[in-house]
Motif scaffolding. Structure first.
Motif, PDB file in Angstrom:
ATOM      1  N   ILE A  96       0.856  -1.186   0.000  1.00 28.92           N
ATOM      2  CA  ILE A  96       0.000   0.000   0.000  1.00 28.92           C
ATOM      3  C   ILE A  96       0.894   1.238   0.000  1.00 28.92           C
ATOM      4  CG2 ILE A  96      -1.768   1.299   1.252  1.00 28.92           C
ATOM      5  CD1 ILE A  96      -2.713  -1.329   2.447  1.00 28.92           C
ATOM      6  N   PRO A  97       0.736   2.122  -0.978  1.00 24.15           N
ATOM      7  CA  PRO A  97       1.602   3.303  -1.062  1.00 24.15           C
ATOM      8  C   PRO A  97       1.301   4.322   0.030  1.00 24.15           C
ATOM      9  CG  PRO A  97      -0.079   3.377  -2.769  1.00 24.15           C
ATOM     10  CD  PRO A  97      -0.204   2.041  -2.108  1.00 24.15           C
ATOM     11  N   ASP A  98       2.272   5.190   0.285  1.00 24.58           N
ATOM     12  CA  ASP A  98       2.139   6.191   1.346  1.00 24.58           C
ATOM     13  C   ASP A  98       0.898   7.056   1.166  1.00 24.58           C
ATOM     14  OD1 ASP A  98       4.427   5.241   2.487  1.00 24.58           O
ATOM     15  OD2 ASP A  98       5.673   6.993   2.048  1.00 24.58           O
ATOM     16  N   TYR A  99       0.566   7.416  -0.096  1.00 22.66           N
ATOM     17  CA  TYR A  99      -0.547   8.344  -0.285  1.00 22.66           C
ATOM     18  C   TYR A  99      -1.880   7.705   0.087  1.00 22.66           C
ATOM     19  CZ  TYR A  99      -0.827   6.003  -4.917  1.00 22.66           C
ATOM     20  OH  TYR A  99      -0.907   5.084  -5.940  1.00 22.66           O
ATOM     21  N   GLN A 100      -2.011   6.390  -0.062  1.00 26.84           N
ATOM     22  CA  GLN A 100      -3.251   5.736   0.357  1.00 26.84           C
ATOM     23  C   GLN A 100      -3.295   5.523   1.869  1.00 26.84           C
ATOM     24  OE1 GLN A 100      -3.612   2.266  -2.320  1.00 26.84           O
ATOM     25  NE2 GLN A 100      -5.307   3.358  -3.298  1.00 26.84           N
ATOM     26  N   ILE A 101      -2.145   5.232   2.450  1.00 24.51           N
ATOM     27  CA  ILE A 101      -2.086   5.157   3.918  1.00 24.51           C
ATOM     28  C   ILE A 101      -2.480   6.506   4.499  1.00 24.51           C
ATOM     29  CG2 ILE A 101      -0.607   4.802   5.934  1.00 24.51           C
ATOM     30  CD1 ILE A 101       1.134   2.973   4.188  1.00 24.51           C
ATOM     31  N   SER A 102      -1.911   7.571   3.942  1.00 23.08           N
ATOM     32  CA  SER A 102      -2.197   8.924   4.427  1.00 23.08           C
ATOM     33  C   SER A 102      -3.680   9.253   4.294  1.00 23.08           C
ATOM     34  CB  SER A 102      -1.362   9.942   3.659  1.00 23.08           C
ATOM     35  OG  SER A 102       0.025   9.696   3.828  1.00 23.08           O
ATOM     36  N   ALA A 103      -4.288   8.818   3.185  1.00 22.35           N
ATOM     37  CA  ALA A 103      -5.714   9.087   2.979  1.00 22.35           C
ATOM     38  C   ALA A 103      -6.563   8.414   4.044  1.00 22.35           C
ATOM     39  CB  ALA A 103      -6.128   8.621   1.589  1.00 22.35           C
ATOM     40  N   LEU A 104      -6.224   7.169   4.397  1.00 22.48           N
ATOM     41  CA  LEU A 104      -6.993   6.485   5.427  1.00 22.48           C
ATOM     42  C   LEU A 104      -6.762   7.132   6.796  1.00 22.48           C
ATOM     43  CD1 LEU A 104      -8.951   4.260   6.180  1.00 22.48           C
ATOM     44  CD2 LEU A 104      -6.996   2.757   6.579  1.00 22.48           C
ATOM     45  N   LEU A 105      -5.540   7.533   7.071  1.00 25.25           N
ATOM     46  CA  LEU A 105      -5.260   8.195   8.347  1.00 25.25           C
ATOM     47  C   LEU A 105      -6.108   9.462   8.487  1.00 25.25           C
ATOM     48  CD1 LEU A 105      -1.359   7.885   8.593  1.00 25.25           C
ATOM     49  CD2 LEU A 105      -3.101   6.383   9.582  1.00 25.25           C
TER      50      LEU A 105
END
Length: 433
Positions: free
Chosen positions: A33-42
């Motif tokens: 999972i790329p950082d930008y999708q992790i960030s979106a969920l956070l």
């Protein structure tokens, strides 16, 4: 399963399934999972929050993403303590020694400081030779031998948290209660402890500046830990002024030893006895809190807690002469008194800004890679409610730079003298379930 669907579910206020949370954590760890999708969920979690079952599942998935210590070889009920951090908070050091002196194993895994909050490991490293990095075998053997060890995380504990925390820092989602709770407990539960006492700070020098936020976090931590089978309770304590009198790494070791010699400041001692009493009851070395407090005080009076602290220093490679000679730790070149400019009452000491002043001297880190100056810091001579006269020393700055103009101005802006002061209540609330 697609990460986009997980983000969409939480963004729209839905409750994530166990499978969705596990998918997310697995993808964080294996890098799929790329950082930008992790960030979106956070960010979605930050705004939409999480239910108690979601928080528990996230914590357990992060816990199970890495190593877990097996402390079953250590006899007795193993009790740990965690603090959300503050200015002058050296509580863990004398507290662990006092509780261990009662015969309760204290396997404490601690962290480093960042910004104005000091880290337990940084303070211990002010003692020449002290090793905070032990192997798992060394850690277990030491707790078996003397009932106490304070170390950094061993092995690969909660690797999911390491990546998530880095992204929380740069996406302004650090102060999300579900994310804070899962971060703290995924590491604490991995340490293999049986019971946990949590000190949640509130006030100007705390992470949770509003008491309502501190209450929410404390309840979340206790509920998750108990749900994971670790008997837990929390105390909400005040951080509107620094805890104790000394701020800075060597200085806080001095004050920790002073506590164990029976010479500690009243607020620090009271917090230690409050937390320690809960630990003693959880560890079944006292039937109630009053008995626990008396037994803890006895470990100071008879010297057994100081001896336990000395044993820990010796076993972790530190110079035990520090017990009687503080000068073997790094010492600042200059000691500069900041004096009162008028008569009155100390009405406010803004804890976080005093912590920043110590950080600017070199006693804390603005960035993780910053190198600490263990010798610098601040020693308070007066605290909120104290009467002072013009010319009295308010505090002393320990510095290796003679010119402290900026630090002095920051201190004066946040160390206020007025006609009266509102009393500060040290213990705000105790949460047991």
């Amino acid at each position: 399963m697609r990460m986009l669907d997980v983000i969409d579910a939480k963004r729209n206020g839905g409750v994530l399934t166990d499978e969705q949370i596990q998918f997310f954590v697995d993808g964080v760890v294996d890098g799929s999972i790329p950082d930008y999708q992790i960030s979106a969920l956070l960010m979605a979690i930050y705004f939409q929050k999480m239910t108690a079952p979601e928080q528990t599942k996230l914590t357990m998935a992060m816990l199970e993403s890495g190593d877990q210590l097996d402390l079953s070889k250590i006899d007795g009920i193993k009790v740990d303590k965690h603090s959300t951090g503050g200015v002058g908070d050296k509580t863990s050091l004398p507290l662990a020694a006092m509780v261990a002196a009662l015969g309760i194993p204290v396997p404490m895994i601690s962290g480093r400081g960042l910004g104005h909050t000091g880290g337990t490991l940084d303070k211990l490293e002010a003692i020449p030779g002290f090793r905070v990095e032990l192997t798992e075998e060394e850690f277990i053997n030491q707790v078996q031998s003397i009932g106490l060890a304070i170390v950094g995380a061993t092995g690969q504990i909660a690797p999911a948290d390491a990546r998530i925390y880095g992204l929380r820092d740069v996406t302004d989602t650090v102060d999300s209660i579900p994310l804070i709770a899962s971060s703290i407990l995924s590491k604490k539960l991995a340490s293999g402890t049986d019971a946990l006492v949590i000190d949640v700070k509130t006030g100007s020098g705390a992470f949770m500046k509003e008491e309502a936020d501190a209450q929410s976090l404390a309840h979340a931590l206790v509920e998750i830990a108990n749900g994971a089978g670790v008997k837990s309770m929390a105390i909400i304590s005040d951080m509107n002024q620094p805890l104790g009198d000394k701020i800075g790494n060597s200085l806080e070791i001095e004050e920790s030893i002073d506590v164990l010699k029976g010479k500690g400041p009243a607020d620090l001692v009271e917090l230690i006895l409050t937390l320690g009493s809960q630990m003693a009851v959880l560890g079944k070395k006292a039937a109630n809190l009053d008995e626990a407090r008396q037994k803890l005080q006895a470990t100071i009076d008879d010297g057994s807690a100081l001896e336990k602290f000395k044993q820990m220093i010796e076993m972790q490679g530190g110079d035990t002469r520090v017990i009687d000679d503080y000068s073997i730790m790094p010492q600042a070149k200059y000691k500069i008194d900041i004096k009162a400019e008028k008569d009155g009452v100390v009405s406010q000491i803004t804890a976080d800004e005093i912590g920043v002043a110590s950080m600017l001297l070199g006693g804390g880190r603005a960035a993780k890679e910053d190198k600490l100056d263990y010798s610098v810091g601040i020693v308070l001579s007066h605290k909120v409610g104290d009467q002072v006269k013009k010319g009295d020393t308010l505090l002393t700055v320990y510095s290796n730079q003679e010119d402290i103009t900026k630090v002095e101005q920051l201190i004066r802006d946040n160390y206020l003298i007025g006609d009266a002061a509102e009393p500060i209540k040290l213990i705000h609330e105790i949460i047991t379930d």
